[in-house]
Design a protein around this motif. Structure first.
Motif, PDB file in Angstrom:
ATOM      1  N   PHE A 185      35.698  38.238  34.744  1.00 19.74           N
ATOM      2  CA  PHE A 185      34.449  38.430  35.140  1.00 19.74           C
ATOM      3  C   PHE A 185      33.812  39.648  34.450  1.00 19.74           C
ATOM      4  O   PHE A 185      34.369  40.497  33.763  1.00 19.74           O
ATOM      5  CB  PHE A 185      34.373  38.959  36.668  1.00 19.74           C
ATOM      6  CG  PHE A 185      35.142  38.119  37.480  1.00 19.74           C
ATOM      7  CD1 PHE A 185      34.281  37.036  38.147  1.00 19.74           C
ATOM      8  CD2 PHE A 185      36.488  38.174  37.938  1.00 19.74           C
ATOM      9  CE1 PHE A 185      34.767  36.059  39.033  1.00 19.74           C
ATOM     10  CE2 PHE A 185      37.094  37.471  38.676  1.00 19.74           C
ATOM     11  CZ  PHE A 185      36.424  36.246  39.503  1.00 19.74           C
ATOM     12  N   LEU A 219      31.356  42.702  34.473  1.00 23.66           N
ATOM     13  CA  LEU A 219      30.953  43.443  35.314  1.00 23.66           C
ATOM     14  C   LEU A 219      29.725  43.949  35.134  1.00 23.66           C
ATOM     15  O   LEU A 219      29.344  43.965  33.995  1.00 23.66           O
ATOM     16  CB  LEU A 219      31.965  44.629  35.523  1.00 23.66           C
ATOM     17  CG  LEU A 219      33.291  44.183  35.801  1.00 23.66           C
ATOM     18  CD1 LEU A 219      34.274  45.397  35.795  1.00 23.66           C
ATOM     19  CD2 LEU A 219      33.581  43.457  37.100  1.00 23.66           C
ATOM     20  N   HIS A 263      34.783  43.573  31.041  1.00 25.33           N
ATOM     21  CA  HIS A 263      35.435  42.494  31.638  1.00 25.33           C
ATOM     22  C   HIS A 263      36.524  42.642  32.427  1.00 25.33           C
ATOM     23  O   HIS A 263      37.188  43.502  32.123  1.00 25.33           O
ATOM     24  CB  HIS A 263      35.926  41.631  30.493  1.00 25.33           C
ATOM     25  CG  HIS A 263      34.570  40.787  29.752  1.00 25.33           C
ATOM     26  ND1 HIS A 263      34.738  39.776  28.782  1.00 25.33           N
ATOM     27  CD2 HIS A 263      33.221  40.939  29.743  1.00 25.33           C
ATOM     28  CE1 HIS A 263      33.578  39.725  28.212  1.00 25.33           C
ATOM     29  NE2 HIS A 263      32.768  40.388  28.691  1.00 25.33           N
ATOM     30  N   SER A 264      36.776  42.000  33.480  1.00 28.08           N
ATOM     31  CA  SER A 264      37.868  42.174  34.324  1.00 28.08           C
ATOM     32  C   SER A 264      38.399  40.957  35.081  1.00 28.08           C
ATOM     33  O   SER A 264      37.759  40.031  35.011  1.00 28.08           O
ATOM     34  CB  SER A 264      37.473  43.236  35.403  1.00 28.08           C
ATOM     35  OG  SER A 264      38.372  43.137  36.597  1.00 28.08           O
ATOM     36  N   TRP A 267      39.546  40.771  37.871  1.00 31.38           N
ATOM     37  CA  TRP A 267      39.343  40.675  39.360  1.00 31.38           C
ATOM     38  C   TRP A 267      37.946  41.226  39.766  1.00 31.38           C
ATOM     39  O   TRP A 267      37.273  42.031  39.052  1.00 31.38           O
ATOM     40  CB  TRP A 267      40.213  41.794  40.220  1.00 31.38           C
ATOM     41  CG  TRP A 267      41.797  41.672  39.886  1.00 31.38           C
ATOM     42  CD1 TRP A 267      42.502  42.001  38.994  1.00 31.38           C
ATOM     43  CD2 TRP A 267      42.553  40.832  40.891  1.00 31.38           C
ATOM     44  NE1 TRP A 267      43.888  41.493  39.218  1.00 31.38           N
ATOM     45  CE2 TRP A 267      43.848  40.873  40.318  1.00 31.38           C
ATOM     46  CE3 TRP A 267      42.401  39.913  41.863  1.00 31.38           C
ATOM     47  CZ2 TRP A 267      44.895  39.951  40.838  1.00 31.38           C
ATOM     48  CZ3 TRP A 267      43.563  39.224  42.463  1.00 31.38           C
ATOM     49  CH2 TRP A 267      44.475  39.054  41.853  1.00 31.38           C
ATOM     50  N   TYR A 268      37.455  40.584  40.978  1.00 30.08           N
ATOM     51  CA  TYR A 268      36.185  41.198  41.136  1.00 30.08           C
ATOM     52  C   TYR A 268      36.180  40.935  42.637  1.00 30.08           C
ATOM     53  O   TYR A 268      36.507  40.259  43.510  1.00 30.08           O
ATOM     54  CB  TYR A 268      35.028  40.060  40.936  1.00 30.08           C
ATOM     55  CG  TYR A 268      33.664  40.467  40.944  1.00 30.08           C
ATOM     56  CD1 TYR A 268      33.110  41.552  40.359  1.00 30.08           C
ATOM     57  CD2 TYR A 268      33.123  40.330  42.225  1.00 30.08           C
ATOM     58  CE1 TYR A 268      32.018  42.160  40.640  1.00 30.08           C
ATOM     59  CE2 TYR A 268      31.514  40.741  42.358  1.00 30.08           C
ATOM     60  CZ  TYR A 268      31.296  41.601  41.571  1.00 30.08           C
ATOM     61  OH  TYR A 268      29.964  42.253  41.746  1.00 30.08           O
ATOM     62  N   GLU A 319      33.847  40.951  46.097  1.00 32.46           N
ATOM     63  CA  GLU A 319      32.536  40.855  46.504  1.00 32.46           C
ATOM     64  C   GLU A 319      32.438  41.355  48.040  1.00 32.46           C
ATOM     65  O   GLU A 319      32.849  40.456  48.981  1.00 32.46           O
ATOM     66  CB  GLU A 319      32.444  39.073  46.467  1.00 32.46           C
ATOM     67  CG  GLU A 319      30.929  38.803  46.523  1.00 32.46           C
ATOM     68  CD  GLU A 319      30.429  38.522  45.235  1.00 32.46           C
ATOM     69  OE1 GLU A 319      29.303  39.363  44.775  1.00 32.46           O
ATOM     70  OE2 GLU A 319      30.452  37.388  44.494  1.00 32.46           O
ATOM     71  N   ARG A 340      41.079  50.919  45.249  1.00 31.14           N
ATOM     72  CA  ARG A 340      40.798  50.462  43.970  1.00 31.14           C
ATOM     73  C   ARG A 340      41.263  51.694  43.016  1.00 31.14           C
ATOM     74  O   ARG A 340      41.470  51.368  41.596  1.00 31.14           O
ATOM     75  CB  ARG A 340      39.506  50.003  43.550  1.00 31.14           C
ATOM     76  CG  ARG A 340      39.245  48.820  44.221  1.00 31.14           C
ATOM     77  CD  ARG A 340      37.772  48.123  43.627  1.00 31.14           C
ATOM     78  NE  ARG A 340      37.586  48.126  42.409  1.00 31.14           N
ATOM     79  CZ  ARG A 340      36.542  47.621  41.648  1.00 31.14           C
ATOM     80  NH1 ARG A 340      35.685  47.281  42.162  1.00 31.14           N
ATOM     81  NH2 ARG A 340      36.702  47.739  40.281  1.00 31.14           N
ATOM     82  N   ALA A 343      39.362  47.157  33.326  1.00 32.30           N
ATOM     83  CA  ALA A 343      38.236  46.514  32.845  1.00 32.30           C
ATOM     84  C   ALA A 343      38.376  46.918  31.171  1.00 32.30           C
ATOM     85  O   ALA A 343      38.635  47.869  30.938  1.00 32.30           O
ATOM     86  CB  ALA A 343      37.038  47.160  33.412  1.00 32.30           C
ATOM     87  N   LYS A 385      29.778  35.698  35.601  1.00 34.88           N
ATOM     88  CA  LYS A 385      29.098  37.098  35.946  1.00 34.88           C
ATOM     89  C   LYS A 385      28.904  36.862  37.403  1.00 34.88           C
ATOM     90  O   LYS A 385      28.063  35.944  37.837  1.00 34.88           O
ATOM     91  CB  LYS A 385      27.710  36.846  35.169  1.00 34.88           C
ATOM     92  CG  LYS A 385      26.975  38.334  35.698  1.00 34.88           C
ATOM     93  CD  LYS A 385      25.756  38.446  34.848  1.00 34.88           C
ATOM     94  CE  LYS A 385      25.181  39.612  34.923  1.00 34.88           C
ATOM     95  NZ  LYS A 385      24.696  40.734  34.905  1.00 34.88           N
ATOM     96  N   PRO A 386      29.647  37.617  38.259  1.00 32.86           N
ATOM     97  CA  PRO A 386      29.508  37.514  39.728  1.00 32.86           C
ATOM     98  C   PRO A 386      28.304  38.142  40.296  1.00 32.86           C
ATOM     99  O   PRO A 386      27.770  38.814  39.683  1.00 32.86           O
ATOM    100  CB  PRO A 386      30.543  38.500  40.274  1.00 32.86           C
ATOM    101  CG  PRO A 386      31.053  39.187  38.926  1.00 32.86           C
ATOM    102  CD  PRO A 386      30.555  38.662  37.762  1.00 32.86           C
TER     103      PRO A 386
END
Ligand SMILES: [Zn+2]
Length: 198
Positions: free
Chosen positions: A24, A26, A31-32, A34-35, A37, A151, A173, A190-191
């Motif tokens: 993802f 961010l 970039h990561s 995990w995301y 939502e 987190r 990240a 891209k979430p």
């Protein structure tokens, strides 16, 4: 926590689509893998209820005395409310008024009460700290602090109090040029942008 329990919790978050695993981008540009939502947590009440049942079991096991569950607006309201319902306690929420956290006007039985704070995701602890300041102004004792997801990677303490969490996950990240998922050629998402691929 035993591994099986962590796996179960991880599975519940994935079932609710609140926790996405992949590659993802961010908002920071990093970039990561995990995301989160957050909005997904309250979108499916039945999935949230299973998560709240685990949180309630954790709170009950600690045998703390309190009168009211307090959550900050807006995302955590449904979470704290459902926990309060299952715990048989009162519920109240705080919100920012002119950028300062305060109880929503009209709640009764706040002054001098004992409270637990329930928040959805602990990232920096900013809003929990603001809730604590707000409770102090109303002479409310903080009996416990609970979050669904920590987190910071666990062992978080706020004002010397441990933060109880169901899931603790340190999200790494990466700058794009050193991102291992870019190197592996995994498609970047891209979430929040209607799940569009970019
Ligand atoms: Zn990447």
């Amino acid at each position: 926590m035993p591994l099986a329990a962590e796996e179960k919790i991880l599975g519940l978050f994935k079932d609710s689509d609140a926790l996405l695993q992949g590659h993802f981008k961010l908002t920071s540009g990093k970039h990561s893998e995990w995301y989160f939502e957050k909005i997904r947590l309250i979108e499916k009440p039945a999935a949230l209820e299973k998560i709240i049942d685990l949180l309630v079991a954790k709170i009950r096991a600690e045998k703390k005395e309190f009168d009211v569950v307090v959550s900050p607006a807006y995302g955590a309201i449904a979470i704290g409310f459902l926990a309060a319902l299952k715990l048989g306690k009162r519920f109240a929420f705080t919100q920012r008024v002119d950028e300062k956290m305060a109880f929503r006007s009209g709640f009764t039985g706040i002054d001098g009460a004992k409270a637990i704070i329930v928040e959805d995701i602990l990232t920096t602890g900013g809003s929990v700290n603001e809730v604590i300041e707000c409770l102090k102004l109303r002479n409310v004792e903080v009996a416990g602090i609970y979050v669904l997801v920590d987190r910071t990677g666990g062992d978080a303490r706020i004002e010397g109090k441990p933060v109880g969490s169901l899931l603790s996950l340190k999200v790494e990240a990466f700058e794009p040029d050193v991102c291992p998922f870019c190197k592996s050629g995994i498609e970047l998402t891209k979430p929040g942008a209607s799940d569009k691929k970019i």
